[in-house]
Design a protein around this motif. Structure first.
Motif, PDB file in Angstrom:
ATOM      1  N   SER B 154       0.816  -1.229   0.000  1.00 30.35           N
ATOM      2  CA  SER B 154       0.000   0.000   0.000  1.00 30.35           C
ATOM      3  C   SER B 154       0.842   1.267   0.000  1.00 30.35           C
ATOM      4  O   SER B 154       0.312   2.357  -0.189  1.00 30.35           O
ATOM      5  CB  SER B 154      -0.917   0.016   1.221  1.00 30.35           C
ATOM      6  OG  SER B 154      -0.177   0.397   2.368  1.00 30.35           O
ATOM      7  N   GLU B 155       2.146   1.142   0.215  1.00 27.28           N
ATOM      8  CA  GLU B 155       3.018   2.312   0.332  1.00 27.28           C
ATOM      9  C   GLU B 155       2.950   3.173  -0.928  1.00 27.28           C
ATOM     10  O   GLU B 155       3.281   2.730  -2.025  1.00 27.28           O
ATOM     11  CB  GLU B 155       4.451   1.810   0.543  1.00 27.28           C
ATOM     12  CG  GLU B 155       5.449   2.866   0.907  1.00 27.28           C
ATOM     13  CD  GLU B 155       6.863   2.289   0.917  1.00 27.28           C
ATOM     14  OE1 GLU B 155       7.120   1.318   0.153  1.00 27.28           O
ATOM     15  OE2 GLU B 155       7.706   2.781   1.677  1.00 27.28           O
ATOM     16  N   GLY B 156       2.519   4.421  -0.770  1.00 28.86           N
ATOM     17  CA  GLY B 156       2.461   5.347  -1.901  1.00 28.86           C
ATOM     18  C   GLY B 156       1.268   5.151  -2.816  1.00 28.86           C
ATOM     19  O   GLY B 156       1.221   5.720  -3.894  1.00 28.86           O
ATOM     20  N   VAL B 157       0.309   4.312  -2.406  1.00 26.62           N
ATOM     21  CA  VAL B 157      -0.859   4.032  -3.246  1.00 26.62           C
ATOM     22  C   VAL B 157      -2.067   4.794  -2.686  1.00 26.62           C
ATOM     23  O   VAL B 157      -2.241   4.909  -1.467  1.00 26.62           O
ATOM     24  CB  VAL B 157      -1.151   2.515  -3.268  1.00 26.62           C
ATOM     25  CG1 VAL B 157      -2.412   2.216  -4.049  1.00 26.62           C
ATOM     26  CG2 VAL B 157       0.035   1.771  -3.857  1.00 26.62           C
ATOM     27  N   GLN B 158      -2.911   5.337  -3.586  1.00 28.58           N
ATOM     28  CA  GLN B 158      -4.101   6.092  -3.157  1.00 28.58           C
ATOM     29  C   GLN B 158      -5.081   5.193  -2.405  1.00 28.58           C
ATOM     30  O   GLN B 158      -5.218   4.019  -2.705  1.00 28.58           O
ATOM     31  CB  GLN B 158      -4.830   6.655  -4.379  1.00 28.58           C
ATOM     32  CG  GLN B 158      -4.027   7.679  -5.141  1.00 28.58           C
ATOM     33  CD  GLN B 158      -4.667   7.967  -6.486  1.00 28.58           C
ATOM     34  OE1 GLN B 158      -5.479   7.189  -6.975  1.00 28.58           O
ATOM     35  NE2 GLN B 158      -4.288   9.088  -7.078  1.00 28.58           N
ATOM     36  N   THR B 159      -5.801   5.813  -1.454  1.00 23.33           N
ATOM     37  CA  THR B 159      -6.748   5.082  -0.601  1.00 23.33           C
ATOM     38  C   THR B 159      -7.710   4.213  -1.409  1.00 23.33           C
ATOM     39  O   THR B 159      -7.942   3.049  -1.082  1.00 23.33           O
ATOM     40  CB  THR B 159      -7.579   6.084   0.224  1.00 23.33           C
ATOM     41  OG1 THR B 159      -6.708   7.101   0.683  1.00 23.33           O
ATOM     42  CG2 THR B 159      -8.236   5.395   1.388  1.00 23.33           C
ATOM     43  N   GLU B 160      -8.237   4.796  -2.460  1.00 23.03           N
ATOM     44  CA  GLU B 160      -9.210   4.080  -3.286  1.00 23.03           C
ATOM     45  C   GLU B 160      -8.601   2.777  -3.840  1.00 23.03           C
ATOM     46  O   GLU B 160      -9.242   1.726  -3.836  1.00 23.03           O
ATOM     47  CB  GLU B 160      -9.607   5.025  -4.423  1.00 23.03           C
ATOM     48  CG  GLU B 160     -10.536   4.454  -5.447  1.00 23.03           C
ATOM     49  CD  GLU B 160     -10.481   5.301  -6.723  1.00 23.03           C
ATOM     50  OE1 GLU B 160     -10.093   6.493  -6.650  1.00 23.03           O
ATOM     51  OE2 GLU B 160     -10.814   4.750  -7.788  1.00 23.03           O
ATOM     52  N   ASN B 161      -7.354   2.869  -4.271  1.00 26.05           N
ATOM     53  CA  ASN B 161      -6.712   1.677  -4.818  1.00 26.05           C
ATOM     54  C   ASN B 161      -6.299   0.695  -3.727  1.00 26.05           C
ATOM     55  O   ASN B 161      -6.238  -0.508  -3.964  1.00 26.05           O
ATOM     56  CB  ASN B 161      -5.515   2.076  -5.679  1.00 26.05           C
ATOM     57  CG  ASN B 161      -5.947   2.582  -7.041  1.00 26.05           C
ATOM     58  OD1 ASN B 161      -6.951   2.101  -7.583  1.00 26.05           O
ATOM     59  ND2 ASN B 161      -5.236   3.557  -7.562  1.00 26.05           N
ATOM     60  N   ILE B 162      -6.010   1.207  -2.514  1.00 25.99           N
ATOM     61  CA  ILE B 162      -5.744   0.298  -1.394  1.00 25.99           C
ATOM     62  C   ILE B 162      -6.989  -0.541  -1.125  1.00 25.99           C
ATOM     63  O   ILE B 162      -6.905  -1.747  -0.886  1.00 25.99           O
ATOM     64  CB  ILE B 162      -5.329   1.097  -0.132  1.00 25.99           C
ATOM     65  CG1 ILE B 162      -4.003   1.819  -0.391  1.00 25.99           C
ATOM     66  CG2 ILE B 162      -5.200   0.171   1.073  1.00 25.99           C
ATOM     67  CD1 ILE B 162      -3.530   2.677   0.767  1.00 25.99           C
ATOM     68  N   ASP B 163      -8.172   0.099  -1.206  1.00 22.71           N
ATOM     69  CA  ASP B 163      -9.415  -0.644  -1.004  1.00 22.71           C
ATOM     70  C   ASP B 163      -9.576  -1.736  -2.064  1.00 22.71           C
ATOM     71  O   ASP B 163     -10.033  -2.845  -1.767  1.00 22.71           O
ATOM     72  CB  ASP B 163     -10.627   0.309  -1.052  1.00 22.71           C
ATOM     73  CG  ASP B 163     -10.621   1.262   0.142  1.00 22.71           C
ATOM     74  OD1 ASP B 163      -9.940   0.933   1.143  1.00 22.71           O
ATOM     75  OD2 ASP B 163     -11.271   2.318   0.074  1.00 22.71           O
ATOM     76  N   HIS B 164      -9.187  -1.422  -3.292  1.00 16.75           N
ATOM     77  CA  HIS B 164      -9.230  -2.444  -4.345  1.00 16.75           C
ATOM     78  C   HIS B 164      -8.267  -3.583  -4.031  1.00 16.75           C
ATOM     79  O   HIS B 164      -8.580  -4.761  -4.250  1.00 16.75           O
ATOM     80  CB  HIS B 164      -8.877  -1.834  -5.708  1.00 16.75           C
ATOM     81  CG  HIS B 164     -10.008  -1.037  -6.307  1.00 16.75           C
ATOM     82  ND1 HIS B 164     -11.265  -1.553  -6.460  1.00 16.75           N
ATOM     83  CD2 HIS B 164     -10.060   0.234  -6.778  1.00 16.75           C
ATOM     84  CE1 HIS B 164     -12.049  -0.643  -7.015  1.00 16.75           C
ATOM     85  NE2 HIS B 164     -11.337   0.458  -7.209  1.00 16.75           N
TER      86      HIS B 164
END
Lengths: 283, 224
Positions: B154-164
């Motif tokens: 998840s490091e450096g990834v947008q919240t929305e994509n972390i949810d994905h």
């Protein structure tokens, strides 16, 4: 007109011969980051396949499988015993392969002596092109080099094996994590580079002659081509052999053979000094 | 048990980072390993992947001892790792990166991360840090394997994509894949973990399973 055609054919020949000589060195450096100082000795060993075939009383064409077998086995042995301990140790690997080159030269001298041997042309005869008659064997080698490099480039860029090779060079650790056996890959890359060096010796022997110390010249010329083109890529190799081979052929035609060699030497020094990355930079 | 570490020790050269660490992970489970930077998460991931040699202890995977296997043999047996850095082949295109996994299509992942599917011909090194993380993640999830070892996906990834990412890991676990998740993102850990191990500079400082997992304790592990 005929004079120009002859110059162009000579340039094409110089470039093709140089490309053939340098390919193995470029592959070993590009894939393993090792400057194989014994490259020329593998060229020499490949040329001696003619001598072996002759001594065994076998037909000249059997020199080809003998070359692949002998050079391949020697390269495999050397990779497993010595070279694999030197990956990612640039300077140490240089010294180690240099020592190997001396060893190989001495052993060959012990077996076959120091004598210079002539190898007959496998294909005799001249081909009439316009007003020029040119040795058929040279035309065959030029054609083989062009076709071979085109296939190699396509295979490297388009096939899945090509992708895997680039993956190992690009990120060895992730390649291992993707299930690629990088140790076997290194051995295969080294053996392939050396066998190609051997094949160049085999093909060029009718022009170069065969002797234990013939490797030094092969190594230096290959190295110059790689320095000018850029170490480690097929594109760089192509540019390097075109420039170096072209300069040598051009100066030889305009002035003399010596001027040709001198021109290449000056070119290599200029590049090492001002532009050590060569003309083609890795993307 | 899918994965079982028995008192493993290891680190770099003569510096041991882990001494006698043990853990177990079953099929379909997510075990989160949390800890600040420098507490040995990446070292542990690399010991399991086989990129670093063990100084002691043993690793069993799928009932077999894999302690002495090379990293490529472990990968072939189904350990899929996504390293924290250099998680993609920079010099290759997106399509080539994915082709190396042997996967035929992206399936669900292509819908969740449409930007990856749209950029098949782009070279990975021209992508942003977050996009490269996502590509590395997609690579790991389409790879055929039984155990995912994900080092800070998840490091450096947008919240929305972390949810994905969370949804994709859940789906993989529902299909029986186990996941070892090295993270500092508490939300992601809470959403996924069946068990949590906390690391600090002296080793394992926190262990919890199921209902015992508490946000407070995890935050305490990550603070200081």
């Amino acid at each position: 007109m005929d004079q120009l055609l002859l110059i162009l054919l000579n340039a094409a020949w110089q470039i093709a011969a140089l490309a053939l000589l340098a390919l193995g060195l470029a592959i070993v450096f590009g894939l393993l980051r090792i400057l194989n100082m014994a490259h020329g000795e593998f060229v020499m060993l490949g040329a001696y396949a003619h001598v072996i075939a002759g001594q065994l009383g076998l037909p000249p064409l059997t020199a080809l499988p003998i070359c692949i077998l002998v050079v391949g086995l020697v390269a495999l042995l050397i990779e497993r015993v010595v070279v694999r301990h030197f990956y990612s140790r640039m300077f140490d690997s240089l010294l180690a392969t240099w020592a190997l080159s001396i060893l190989m030269r001495e052993i060959v001298e012990m077996i076959w002596g120091r004598a210079y041997r002539n190898v007959p042309m496998p294909v005799e005869g001249l081909v009439q092109l316009g007003g020029v008659s040119y040795p058929g064997y040279r035309l065959i080698v030029i054609f083989l080099v062009i076709a071979g490099f085109a296939c190699l480039w396509l295979w490297y860029r388009k096939s899945l094996t090509g992708v895997r090779i680039r993956a190992v060079v690009n990120n060895p650790s992730l390649a291992r994590a993707s299930g690629i056996n990088t140790s076997r890959f290194s051995a295969a890359a080294f053996v392939t580079g050396c066998v190609l060096a051997g094949l160049s010796g085999l093909l060029l022997a009718p022009m170069l002659g065969v002797e234990p110390s013939m490797g030094l010249d092969a190594l230096i010329r290959s190295f110059f081509a790689l320095v000018v083109g850029g170490l480690g890529t097929l594109e760089g190799l192509g540019i390097g052999v075109a420039v170096v081979g072209g300069v040598q052929a051009g100066l030889s035609a305009a002035l003399s053979q010596t001027a040709g060699y001198l021109g290449v030497l000056v070119l290599a020094i200029l590049f090492l000094w001002r532009r050590p990355d060569g003309l083609y930079r890795r993307r | 048990m899918m994965l079982r570490l028995d008192g493993i020790s290891g680190g770099y050269h003569d510096t041991l980072v882990h001494r006698g660490l043990s853990l177990e992970l079953g099929a379909g489970e997510v075990l989160a390993v949390i800890g600040r930077n420098g507490t040995g998460k990446t070292t542990l991931a690399r010991l399991i992947a086989g990129e670093l040699p063990l100084a002691g202890g043993s690793i069993r995977f799928g009932g077999q001892d894999i302690t002495r296997l090379s990293s490529w043999d472990r990968a072939r047996r189904g350990i899929v790792s996504m390293p924290q850095t250099d998680m993609v082949f920079d010099g290759l295109t997106v399509a080539e990166n994915l082709a190396l996994t042997g996967a035929k299509s992206l399936g669900e992942l292509g819908k969740r991360f449409p930007r990856i599917a749209q950029r098949m011909r782009q070279t990975a090194q021209t992508m942003s840090g977050g996009e490269r993380k996502i590509l590395g993640f997609v690579r790991a999830l389409v790879s055929p394997g039984k155990l995912l070892v994900l080092d800070e996906p998840s490091e450096g990834v947008q919240t929305e994509n972390i949810d994905h990412m969370v949804a994709c890991i859940r789906q993989a676990c529902a299909d029986g894949t186990a996941c070892l998740l090295f993270e500092q993102n508490i939300r992601m850990v809470e959403a996924l973990a069946h068990a949590v191990i906390g690391l600090d500079s002296s080793g394992v400082c926190y262990r919890a399973e199921g209902q015992e997992i508490s946000r407070q304790d995890m935050l305490a592990t990550l603070s200081l």
